[in-house]
Write a protein that holds these residues in place. Structure first.
Motif, PDB file in Angstrom:
ATOM      1  N   SER A  12     -99.946 -12.735   1.908  1.00 28.44           N
ATOM      2  CA  SER A  12    -100.472 -13.401   2.932  1.00 28.44           C
ATOM      3  C   SER A  12    -100.654 -11.608   4.048  1.00 28.44           C
ATOM      4  CB  SER A  12    -100.183 -13.999   4.073  1.00 28.44           C
ATOM      5  OG  SER A  12    -100.991 -13.803   5.108  1.00 28.44           O
ATOM      6  N   GLU A  37    -106.306 -12.738  -0.404  1.00 28.55           N
ATOM      7  CA  GLU A  37    -106.762 -14.260  -0.878  1.00 28.55           C
ATOM      8  C   GLU A  37    -107.456 -13.969  -2.458  1.00 28.55           C
ATOM      9  OE1 GLU A  37    -111.259 -15.402   0.482  1.00 28.55           O
ATOM     10  OE2 GLU A  37    -110.884 -12.858   2.427  1.00 28.55           O
ATOM     11  N   GLY A  61     -99.674 -18.443  -9.349  1.00 25.71           N
ATOM     12  CA  GLY A  61    -100.860 -18.786  -8.329  1.00 25.71           C
ATOM     13  C   GLY A  61    -101.940 -19.047  -8.828  1.00 25.71           C
ATOM     14  N   TYR A  96     -90.830 -26.043  -6.484  1.00 28.84           N
ATOM     15  CA  TYR A  96     -91.405 -24.225  -5.877  1.00 28.84           C
ATOM     16  C   TYR A  96     -92.186 -24.203  -5.328  1.00 28.84           C
ATOM     17  CZ  TYR A  96     -92.693 -19.574  -4.914  1.00 28.84           C
ATOM     18  OH  TYR A  96     -91.967 -18.500  -4.225  1.00 28.84           O
ATOM     19  N   LYS A  97     -93.179 -24.805  -5.770  1.00 30.97           N
ATOM     20  CA  LYS A  97     -94.548 -25.279  -5.189  1.00 30.97           C
ATOM     21  C   LYS A  97     -95.047 -25.992  -3.965  1.00 30.97           C
ATOM     22  CE  LYS A  97     -99.863 -25.987  -6.193  1.00 30.97           C
ATOM     23  NZ  LYS A  97    -100.012 -27.075  -5.474  1.00 30.97           N
ATOM     24  N   ALA A  98     -93.822 -26.937  -3.788  1.00 25.57           N
ATOM     25  CA  ALA A  98     -93.739 -27.611  -2.587  1.00 25.57           C
ATOM     26  C   ALA A  98     -92.949 -27.141  -1.360  1.00 25.57           C
ATOM     27  CB  ALA A  98     -93.511 -29.115  -3.239  1.00 25.57           C
ATOM     28  N   ARG A  99     -92.002 -26.412  -1.365  1.00 25.57           N
ATOM     29  CA  ARG A  99     -91.022 -26.183  -0.912  1.00 25.57           C
ATOM     30  C   ARG A  99     -92.167 -24.795   0.194  1.00 25.57           C
ATOM     31  NH1 ARG A  99     -85.909 -24.666  -3.402  1.00 25.57           N
ATOM     32  NH2 ARG A  99     -85.792 -23.585  -1.997  1.00 25.57           N
ATOM     33  N   PHE A 100     -92.947 -24.134  -1.151  1.00 27.01           N
ATOM     34  CA  PHE A 100     -93.828 -23.001  -0.264  1.00 27.01           C
ATOM     35  C   PHE A 100     -95.119 -23.704   0.306  1.00 27.01           C
ATOM     36  CE2 PHE A 100     -97.722 -20.356  -0.801  1.00 27.01           C
ATOM     37  CZ  PHE A 100     -97.162 -19.563  -0.248  1.00 27.01           C
ATOM     38  N   GLU A 101     -95.775 -24.183   0.075  1.00 31.08           N
ATOM     39  CA  GLU A 101     -96.659 -24.812   0.727  1.00 31.08           C
ATOM     40  C   GLU A 101     -96.225 -25.896   1.934  1.00 31.08           C
ATOM     41  OE1 GLU A 101     -98.659 -27.644  -2.295  1.00 31.08           O
ATOM     42  OE2 GLU A 101     -99.872 -26.202  -3.083  1.00 31.08           O
ATOM     43  N   ALA A 102     -94.489 -26.108   1.839  1.00 34.12           N
ATOM     44  CA  ALA A 102     -94.039 -26.854   3.353  1.00 34.12           C
ATOM     45  C   ALA A 102     -93.285 -25.775   4.472  1.00 34.12           C
ATOM     46  CB  ALA A 102     -93.286 -28.004   2.684  1.00 34.12           C
ATOM     47  N   GLY A 103     -93.772 -24.407   3.848  1.00 31.02           N
ATOM     48  CA  GLY A 103     -93.347 -23.005   4.402  1.00 31.02           C
ATOM     49  C   GLY A 103     -91.634 -22.665   4.530  1.00 31.02           C
ATOM     50  N   GLU A 104     -91.214 -22.705   3.944  1.00 34.00           N
ATOM     51  CA  GLU A 104     -89.266 -23.189   3.397  1.00 34.00           C
ATOM     52  C   GLU A 104     -89.652 -21.585   2.954  1.00 34.00           C
ATOM     53  OE1 GLU A 104     -86.586 -23.748   0.807  1.00 34.00           O
ATOM     54  OE2 GLU A 104     -87.398 -26.012   0.657  1.00 34.00           O
TER      55      GLU A 104
END
Length: 190
Positions: A12, A37, A61, A96-104
């Motif tokens: 980002s 992006e 990614g 990892y992907k799920a935790r990343f998307e959840a903002g962890e």
């Protein structure tokens, strides 16, 4: 002939014109760049190709759709690979992907195999404002990649191995982390 490689990942607010890390010696040049992006990645690949880059490696990614588009953007004469994960890493990379998307807040390492690199000096660490960190470390060979991965594994949720020569290079890294951290390796079509 020495290689001129660029590794690209998404971050980002990144500026794709700035090297995040660079290793340059008689064996070639490897640079790491970030894009804000995925569409910027295609623009960057096109520009780098005209500047003489002969190899591009993409972060896991991006996935196969962006990987295919990057190959088209690069054209003939430039090898474009992307990080993919082995079966032993699928559950943990999905986590990892799920935790990343959840903002962890997560920590990852990009280990870059570049002959002649020094893991002590060819290292950049970014502490993320929201927590976690991204570590970029250059290593001279597969054995050093495994050693660095083993030392960092306890503080990581993901490892991506760049500049490696396929599964023979990735296997020692996977073994060094005891498959407790997902390890991705660049895949190419030859």
């Amino acid at each position: 002939m020495s290689k001129n490689t660029v590794i690209i990942y998404e971050e980002s607010g990144a500026d794709p014109s700035v090297d995040v890390m660079a290793i340059e010696n008689t064996h070639g040049r490897t640079r790491v760049r970030a894009v804000a992006e995925p569409a910027q990645m295609l623009e960057l690949v096109t520009r780098l190709t005209t500047e003489g880059v002969d190899q591009v490696e993409l972060c896991g990614g991006f996935g196969p759709v962006w990987h295919a588009q990057a190959r088209r953007a690069a054209g003939d004469g430039v090898t474009v690979g992307a990080i993919y994960y082995g079966f032993e890493s699928l559950t943990s990379v999905a986590s990892y992907k799920a935790r990343f998307e959840a903002g962890e807040a997560l920590s990852e390492a990009f280990i870059v195999v570049h002959e002649g690199a020094d893991p002590g000096t060819d290292r950049v660490v970014f502490d993320k404002p929201e927590g976690g960190r991204t570590t970029f470390v250059g290593v001279p060979d597969d054995a050093a990649a495994a050693e660095v991965a083993g030392k960092l594994a306890g503080e990581l949720q993901l490892i991506e191995l760049y500049g490696a020569q396929g599964p023979e290079s990735a296997a020692p890294v996977v073994e060094a982390v005891n498959a407790e951290v997902p390890v991705g390796v660049t895949a190419y079509r030859r």
